[in-house]
Design a protein around this motif. Structure first.
Motif, PDB file in Angstrom:
ATOM      1  N   LEU B 134       0.901  -0.989   0.132  1.00  0.00           N
ATOM      2  CA  LEU B 134       0.131  -0.180   0.037  1.00  0.00           C
ATOM      3  C   LEU B 134       0.780   0.885   0.310  1.00  0.00           C
ATOM      4  O   LEU B 134       0.205   2.277   0.354  1.00  0.00           O
ATOM      5  CB  LEU B 134      -0.608   0.077   1.375  1.00  0.00           C
ATOM      6  N   ARG B 135       2.163   1.261   0.571  1.00  0.00           N
ATOM      7  CA  ARG B 135       3.040   2.311   0.706  1.00  0.00           C
ATOM      8  C   ARG B 135       3.243   3.362  -0.946  1.00  0.00           C
ATOM      9  O   ARG B 135       2.981   2.577  -1.687  1.00  0.00           O
ATOM     10  CB  ARG B 135       4.355   2.332   1.723  1.00  0.00           C
ATOM     11  N   GLU B 136       3.504   4.324  -0.743  1.00  0.00           N
ATOM     12  CA  GLU B 136       4.069   5.196  -1.439  1.00  0.00           C
ATOM     13  C   GLU B 136       5.685   3.960  -2.083  1.00  0.00           C
ATOM     14  O   GLU B 136       6.276   3.850  -1.278  1.00  0.00           O
ATOM     15  CB  GLU B 136       4.164   6.229  -1.713  1.00  0.00           C
ATOM     16  N   GLY B 137       5.384   4.352  -3.688  1.00  0.00           N
ATOM     17  CA  GLY B 137       6.306   3.285  -3.585  1.00  0.00           C
ATOM     18  C   GLY B 137       6.366   1.774  -3.890  1.00  0.00           C
ATOM     19  O   GLY B 137       7.060   1.325  -4.099  1.00  0.00           O
ATOM     20  N   GLY B 138       4.961   1.502  -3.426  1.00  0.00           N
ATOM     21  CA  GLY B 138       5.022  -0.097  -2.866  1.00  0.00           C
ATOM     22  C   GLY B 138       4.759  -0.827  -4.722  1.00  0.00           C
ATOM     23  O   GLY B 138       4.481  -0.346  -5.214  1.00  0.00           O
ATOM     24  N   ILE B 139       3.694  -1.658  -3.700  1.00  0.00           N
ATOM     25  CA  ILE B 139       3.676  -2.787  -4.957  1.00  0.00           C
ATOM     26  C   ILE B 139       2.632  -2.252  -6.099  1.00  0.00           C
ATOM     27  O   ILE B 139       2.675  -2.270  -6.979  1.00  0.00           O
ATOM     28  CB  ILE B 139       3.626  -3.994  -4.827  1.00  0.00           C
ATOM     29  N   LEU B 140       1.584  -1.856  -5.135  1.00  0.00           N
ATOM     30  CA  LEU B 140       0.315  -1.378  -5.740  1.00  0.00           C
ATOM     31  C   LEU B 140       0.204   0.196  -7.286  1.00  0.00           C
ATOM     32  O   LEU B 140       0.523   0.052  -8.042  1.00  0.00           O
ATOM     33  CB  LEU B 140      -0.497  -0.821  -4.766  1.00  0.00           C
ATOM     34  N   ASP B 141       1.202   0.784  -6.330  1.00  0.00           N
ATOM     35  CA  ASP B 141       2.579   1.972  -6.674  1.00  0.00           C
ATOM     36  C   ASP B 141       2.670   2.095  -7.874  1.00  0.00           C
ATOM     37  O   ASP B 141       2.403   2.230  -9.248  1.00  0.00           O
ATOM     38  CB  ASP B 141       2.573   2.780  -5.772  1.00  0.00           C
ATOM     39  N   ILE B 142       3.890   1.351  -7.865  1.00  0.00           N
ATOM     40  CA  ILE B 142       4.918   0.935  -9.625  1.00  0.00           C
ATOM     41  C   ILE B 142       3.312  -0.012 -10.067  1.00  0.00           C
ATOM     42  O   ILE B 142       4.042   0.385 -11.288  1.00  0.00           O
ATOM     43  CB  ILE B 142       5.677   0.153  -8.850  1.00  0.00           C
ATOM     44  N   THR B 143       2.727  -1.523  -9.804  1.00  0.00           N
ATOM     45  CA  THR B 143       2.099  -2.069 -10.819  1.00  0.00           C
ATOM     46  C   THR B 143       1.103  -0.962 -11.625  1.00  0.00           C
ATOM     47  O   THR B 143       1.614  -0.830 -12.429  1.00  0.00           O
ATOM     48  CB  THR B 143       1.680  -2.825 -10.259  1.00  0.00           C
ATOM     49  N   LEU B 144       0.879   0.077 -10.887  1.00  0.00           N
ATOM     50  CA  LEU B 144      -0.483   0.001 -11.062  1.00  0.00           C
ATOM     51  C   LEU B 144       0.084   2.200 -12.264  1.00  0.00           C
ATOM     52  O   LEU B 144      -0.657   1.861 -13.114  1.00  0.00           O
ATOM     53  CB  LEU B 144      -1.651   1.157 -10.913  1.00  0.00           C
TER      54      LEU B 144
END
Lengths: 354, 289
Positions: B134-144
């Motif tokens: 969830l964090r900034e630069g985390g998996i979700l951020d990078i993938t999206l």
């Protein structure tokens, strides 16, 4: 059929019982209670100590001073050595949680700085209840990636440029004392709580999250989520030396909170001799120099240990400079009444964030 | 007849005793005794450790009412419990329906396993993996950002939504399991009968399937709502500065400030409030069922 089974059962019981008594007799263990990653649990240090003395070190940890007191209260007789912030020594002694220490058994005790060893926080009725170990500051630390030039003022925490990238510790006393420094007050005699509250209230929207252990802080920097926050001087040193993180300590011009950490022997310790040996090892210059070089540490209370550091070492040059000494304020004991007041304020601030 | 019944039940109870005994012994030792000790603590001024003076008081309970702080937090925790339960229903119920009525054989087993999987991992591990996502630069951020043509900034960590996500993830299996059991028990011929009488899909859902699976929904909701209201680990780690809830304040009393009496009193107030809510909700839900 019946007899052999009974015999077998009895034998099994006897074996169990003797195993337990054996374990109890082999109590050449030294149970140490301290912060995690704070010197006493360094594998090389434990190995050196065990090799030199034959005792076995068993480490246990706490995440707040209150948790430490709770562990002492609820496990009497379990621990042999406990690391207590001098400001809490009073409370531990009053609760009969620690016992007087025979300093004649500690060969390194004579080298401890006189002002630290003689601290009224550690001496009660002419008896020594705590052996000063290290001292340091609760100051600011910065993520070097976010600054071209290190800031000098505590006001940097309130700079809108760092909104959502500031971190402070989830601790009522520390937060209130930090607010006192930011509002130009004496941390041990806060006259204007309103000013502290106003300062902290305006700080809340800046905050990303609260930290409770070194690991929290270091992870936030490693993932580049924060710019600046309150931190302990020894931890900042460790983050830089040991974890190779872009962290540096800032002692703001407004001042910083200084604390003194000391070792005590809990009442009911089963291995006082082992405890004395361990404490003596912890204040030894050899251990200290190795700790600073390999891992990073606060400033030793042992003058010989600090002198053993290189001339330009941070812990000798900056922390030992008279100019810094003028700015810092040593933490005095906090009464239960004050602590409850601080906690109420801190909880109110945290709830109002919602 | 009555006599016969009485002897019958007596005969039924005595052989059953050895079977019941371990469970009740365990409940007495592991739950009843510590809990009554906590009730006792909650009326004390201080813990009787190291010869401290103590006396009986109602002050710990009064503390709850004397400060708006605890009430605010309790309301926030109740809201959290409701929201998490709602999301669990929204996510869990359709999944349970598909598992019970659509999938058969191997594929059902496979999907079932996926639902249960979170149960087998440690709670802390789950939360920390969410922190990475969830964090900034985390998996979700990078993938999206890798997939989407425009730049978005995802930083859900240390926020209220993060707490909801973490809790829903932990508790949704309860909802799936309880609903699956009741949905599976619905006779397929009832559904066929409804269809043949011309009921639309929505009507079928409203008139047949939901009413018949209501016990599962209620059980799931209760199983989720109660622990979520008192949760402290997820809010503390995922919530950041907004992560102060009733549960975290109770934890603070026990761990941080060593005020067990106040912590115990706050816990029992929570227990009372939850019981009142369940008692009030029971008849309404039963009528709905």
């Amino acid at each position: 059929m019946r007899m052999p089974r009974l015999t077998a059962f009895l034998t099994a019981t006897a074996v169990f019982v003797s195993a337990f008594t054996f374990a109890a007799q082999a109590a050449e263990e030294v149970h140490v209670l301290n912060w995690k990653g704070y010197g006493a649990d360094e594998p090389w240090a434990v190995a050196n100590f065990e090799k030199a003395t034959g005792y076995k070190v068993v480490n246990d940890f706490f995440n707040s001073e209150q948790e430490m007191l709770t562990k002492l209260r609820t496990n009497p007789g379990l621990y042999d050595v406990v690391m207590i912030n001098a400001a809490f020594n009073d409370q531990a002694m009053a609760g009969k949680l620690i016992q007087p220490i025979d300093t004649s058994k500690l060969s390194n005790y004579a080298d401890i700085a006189k002002d630290k060893a003689g601290s009224p926080m550690l001496n009660h009725d002419g008896k020594v209840y705590g052996v000063p170990w290290v001292w340091g500051l609760t100051a600011l630390a910065i993520n070097e990636k976010s600054f071209d030039k290190p800031p000098t003022s505590i006001a940097e925490m309130w700079d809108p440029a760092h909104k959502g990238r500031v971190i402070i510790r989830d601790d009522a006393v520390e937060a209130v004392q930090f607010g006192a420094i930011a509002s130009g007050q004496n941390i041990n005699d806060i006259k204007d709580m309103g000013a502290v509250k106003a300062k902290l209230t305006s700080l809340m929207p800046q905050i990303k999250t609260f930290w409770s252990s070194e690991n929290d802080w270091n992870q936030m920097v490693a993932s580049n989520q924060i710019d600046i926050g309150t931190y302990w001087s020894g931890s900042a040193d460790r983050a830089k030396t040991h974890f190779k993180l872009p962290v540096s300590l800032v002692i703001p011009q407004e001042g910083a909170v200084a604390w003194l950490d000391a070792f005590s022997i809990p009442a009911g310790s089963k291995n006082v001799a082992g405890a004395e040996a361990f404490i003596n090892y912890m204040i030894d210059p050899k251990f200290y120099v190795e700790w600073v070089t390999k891992v990073g540490a606060p400033v030793s209370a042992n003058t010989k240990a600090v002198e053993a550091l290189p001339e330009d070492a941070f812990n000798r040059k900056v922390m030992g400079s008279p100019e810094v000494a003028k700015r810092i304020q040593f933490q005095a004991p906090v009464t239960d009444e004050q602590r409850e007041k601080y906690l109420a304020l801190w909880q109110e601030l945290k709830v109002n964030v919602k | 007849m009555a006599e016969q019944l009485a002897t019958g039940s007596r005969r039924g109870l005595r052989p059953a005793l050895p079977l019941l005994l371990p469970a009740y012994l365990w409940l007495t030792v592991a739950i009843f005794l510590p809990l009554s000790a906590m009730v006792f603590f909650s009326f004390m001024t201080d813990l009787p450790l190291a010869g401290k003076e103590w006396s009986f008081t109602l002050g710990n309970y009064a503390a709850f009412f004397s400060q708006s702080l605890y009430l605010t937090l309790l309301l926030a925790s109740l809201r959290l419990g409701l929201e998490v339960t709602l999301w669990c229903v929204v996510i869990g119920y359709p999944a349970a329906y598909v598992l019970a009525k659509v999938l058969k054989g191997r594929s059902r087993e496979a999907i079932f396993l996926l639902v249960i999987l979170p149960f087998w991992s440690n709670g802390l591990v789950r939360i920390f993996s969410w922190a990475m996502v969830l964090r900034e630069g985390g998996i979700l951020d990078i993938t999206l950002n890798a997939v989407l043509p425009f730049k978005i900034n995802i930083d859900l960590m240390y926020s209220y939504p993060a707490v909801i996500i973490g809790l829903v993830h932990s508790y949704v299996p309860y909802m799936v399991l309880t609903c699956y059991l009741t949905l599976q028990a619905i006779d397929d011929s009832l559904i066929e009968a409804g269809r043949s009488l011309g009921a639309s899909r929505l009507q079928m859902l409203k008139r047949v399937i939901i009413p018949l699976s209501m016990p599962g929904l209620i059980a799931g909701a209760a199983l989720i709502f109660v622990p979520v209201v008192g949760s402290f680990m997820e809010p503390r780690i995922l919530g950041g500065r907004t992560g102060t809830f009733y549960g975290t304040v109770i934890e603070d009393q026990f761990v941080a400030v060593f005020n067990w009496p106040l912590g115990a009193a706050l816990s029992f107030i929570l227990l009372a409030v939850v019981l009142v809510i369940l008692a009030l909700a029971a008849p309404v839900l039963r009528r709905a069922g």
